[in-house]
Design a protein around this motif. Structure first.
Motif, short mmCIF file in Angstrom:
data_model
loop_
_atom_site.label_atom_id
_atom_site.label_comp_id
_atom_site.label_asym_id
_atom_site.label_seq_id
_atom_site.Cartn_x
_atom_site.Cartn_y
_atom_site.Cartn_z
N SER A 79 93.42 52.02 -30.11
CA SER A 79 92.09 52.52 -30.42
C SER A 79 90.97 51.53 -30.12
CB SER A 79 92.00 52.98 -31.87
OG SER A 79 92.26 51.91 -32.76
N GLU A 80 91.18 50.24 -30.33
CA GLU A 80 90.15 49.24 -30.06
C GLU A 80 90.31 48.63 -28.67
OE1 GLU A 80 87.47 48.27 -31.89
OE2 GLU A 80 87.91 49.73 -33.44
N VAL A 81 91.41 47.91 -28.46
CA VAL A 81 91.61 47.15 -27.22
C VAL A 81 93.09 47.10 -26.86
CG1 VAL A 81 91.23 44.94 -26.05
CG2 VAL A 81 89.65 45.65 -27.82
N GLY A 82 93.38 47.22 -25.58
CA GLY A 82 94.75 47.02 -25.11
C GLY A 82 95.12 45.55 -25.11
N TYR A 83 94.30 44.72 -24.42
CA TYR A 83 94.54 43.27 -24.30
C TYR A 83 93.24 42.55 -24.67
CZ TYR A 83 98.39 44.92 -21.31
OH TYR A 83 99.50 45.56 -20.80
N LEU A 84 93.28 41.68 -25.68
CA LEU A 84 92.09 41.01 -26.18
C LEU A 84 92.25 39.50 -26.12
CD1 LEU A 84 89.36 40.99 -27.77
CD2 LEU A 84 90.75 41.01 -29.87
N SER A 85 91.24 38.82 -25.58
CA SER A 85 91.12 37.36 -25.61
C SER A 85 89.82 37.04 -26.35
CB SER A 85 91.08 36.80 -24.19
OG SER A 85 90.95 35.40 -24.20
N SER A 86 89.94 36.58 -27.62
CA SER A 86 88.77 36.40 -28.47
C SER A 86 88.80 35.01 -29.11
CB SER A 86 88.75 37.47 -29.57
OG SER A 86 87.60 37.35 -30.37
N ALA A 87 87.99 34.11 -28.58
CA ALA A 87 87.97 32.72 -29.04
C ALA A 87 87.00 32.55 -30.19
CB ALA A 87 87.58 31.80 -27.89
N ILE A 88 87.39 31.71 -31.16
CA ILE A 88 86.57 31.48 -32.34
C ILE A 88 86.52 29.99 -32.63
CG2 ILE A 88 86.30 31.96 -34.80
CD1 ILE A 88 88.06 34.48 -34.29
N GLY A 89 85.33 29.46 -32.91
CA GLY A 89 85.21 28.08 -33.36
C GLY A 89 84.69 27.15 -32.29
N VAL A 104 95.93 51.87 -20.22
CA VAL A 104 95.65 53.29 -20.04
C VAL A 104 95.28 53.91 -21.39
CG1 VAL A 104 96.59 55.50 -19.27
CG2 VAL A 104 97.35 53.38 -18.17
N GLY A 105 94.11 54.54 -21.45
CA GLY A 105 93.75 55.32 -22.63
C GLY A 105 93.44 54.50 -23.87
N ASN A 106 92.91 53.30 -23.70
CA ASN A 106 92.53 52.45 -24.83
C ASN A 106 91.02 52.52 -25.06
OD1 ASN A 106 95.18 50.88 -25.09
ND2 ASN A 106 94.68 50.59 -22.94
N GLY A 107 90.56 51.96 -26.20
CA GLY A 107 89.12 51.79 -26.38
C GLY A 107 88.58 50.94 -25.24
N ALA A 108 89.10 49.73 -25.09
CA ALA A 108 88.84 48.88 -23.92
C ALA A 108 90.20 48.46 -23.38
CB ALA A 108 88.02 47.65 -24.28
N GLY A 109 90.33 48.43 -22.06
CA GLY A 109 91.59 47.99 -21.47
C GLY A 109 91.79 46.51 -21.68
N VAL A 110 90.80 45.72 -21.25
CA VAL A 110 90.81 44.26 -21.43
C VAL A 110 89.44 43.86 -21.95
CG1 VAL A 110 90.99 42.01 -20.29
CG2 VAL A 110 92.47 43.89 -19.56
N ARG A 111 89.41 43.01 -22.97
CA ARG A 111 88.15 42.49 -23.50
C ARG A 111 88.27 40.99 -23.69
NH1 ARG A 111 86.35 45.09 -28.86
NH2 ARG A 111 87.08 43.24 -29.95
N ALA A 112 87.25 40.25 -23.23
CA ALA A 112 87.18 38.80 -23.41
C ALA A 112 85.85 38.46 -24.06
CB ALA A 112 87.31 38.07 -22.07
N GLU A 113 85.91 37.61 -25.11
CA GLU A 113 84.70 37.26 -25.86
C GLU A 113 84.91 35.93 -26.57
OE1 GLU A 113 84.67 40.68 -28.38
OE2 GLU A 113 86.17 39.84 -29.75
N GLY A 114 83.80 35.33 -26.98
CA GLY A 114 83.88 34.08 -27.73
C GLY A 114 82.79 34.01 -28.78
N PHE A 115 83.06 33.25 -29.84
CA PHE A 115 82.13 33.12 -30.95
C PHE A 115 82.04 31.67 -31.38
CE2 PHE A 115 84.11 37.29 -31.17
CZ PHE A 115 83.00 38.12 -31.20
N SER A 116 80.88 31.27 -31.90
CA SER A 116 80.66 29.92 -32.46
C SER A 116 80.95 28.82 -31.45
CB SER A 116 81.51 29.71 -33.72
OG SER A 116 81.20 30.67 -34.70
N LYS A 119 84.98 29.91 -25.91
CA LYS A 119 84.99 30.80 -24.75
C LYS A 119 86.33 31.53 -24.67
CE LYS A 119 82.46 29.70 -21.45
NZ LYS A 119 81.39 30.69 -21.50
N GLY A 120 86.26 32.86 -24.60
CA GLY A 120 87.45 33.68 -24.41
C GLY A 120 87.60 34.03 -22.95
N ILE A 121 88.75 33.74 -22.39
CA ILE A 121 89.00 33.93 -20.96
C ILE A 121 90.15 34.91 -20.75
CG2 ILE A 121 89.79 32.81 -18.83
CD1 ILE A 121 88.45 30.24 -19.88
#
Length: 169
Positions: A79-89, A104-116, A119-121
């Motif tokens: 429902s949210e993401v198939g593959y997630l790269s989410s960096a924190i700190g 296939v058929g996900n909220g997002a297929g691939v998502r990359a993000e970073g916080f604080s 860097k999410g790669i």
């Protein structure tokens, strides 16, 4: 983890965390109807081959400072993401490499993000991303590198954010 079905966990089907240098190997396994199919939440390195992430909230989630390589796998109906790269700190950074796989058929297929300051790669090569709400989503402080040989089509939005070419050697 080899040849297993992990199903019905409201939180995380598999949670890998711990000290730097820890390894997680997943081969030919199914993660279905979980909050997170597999979550790498720390400086763990994962090797995932032949996995199916089906109908979870998040299929595969790499956070904080985790790293993983995924091959020959499918994320579908998450429902949210198939593959997630989410960096924190401020010292964190995540790396997710996806090859010969599908989203296939996900909220997002691939998502990359970073916080604080982290860097999410994500690196995506020779993969198919179709029928997702968003095929490839680049969030704040995220990078998605693409070899340019992916099929990204038939999504509500194919690409959200700027992709970075990954040169061949």
């Amino acid at each position: 983890v080899e040849g297993c079905v992990v199903s019905g966990w409201s939180t995380k089907g598999i949670l890998a965390l711990g000290a730097s240098g820890r390894l997680l190997y997943v081969k030919d396994s199914i993660f279905r109807d979980n909050g997170f199919g597999v979550a790498i939440d720390g400086p763990v390195i994962g090797s995932i081959d032949g996995a199916r992430f089906e109908h979870n909230r998040y299929g595969l989630s790499i956070t904080v400072s985790g790293k993983a390589t995924v091959r020959n796998s499918v994320a579908s109906g998450n429902s949210e993401v198939g593959y997630l790269s989410s960096a924190i700190g401020p010292t964190g950074g995540t790396e997710l490499t996806i090859e010969d796989s599908m989203a296939v058929g996900n909220g997002a297929g691939v998502r990359a993000e970073g916080f604080s300051g982290a860097k999410g790669i994500a690196r995506v090569s020779n993969s198919t991303l179709i029928h997702n709400d968003v095929g490839l989503r680049v969030g704040a402080s995220g990078l998605i590198y693409t070899r340019g040989n992916n099929t990204v089509a038939g999504n509500v939005t194919d690409v959200a954010g700027a992709l970075t070419p990954l040169p061949g050697i």
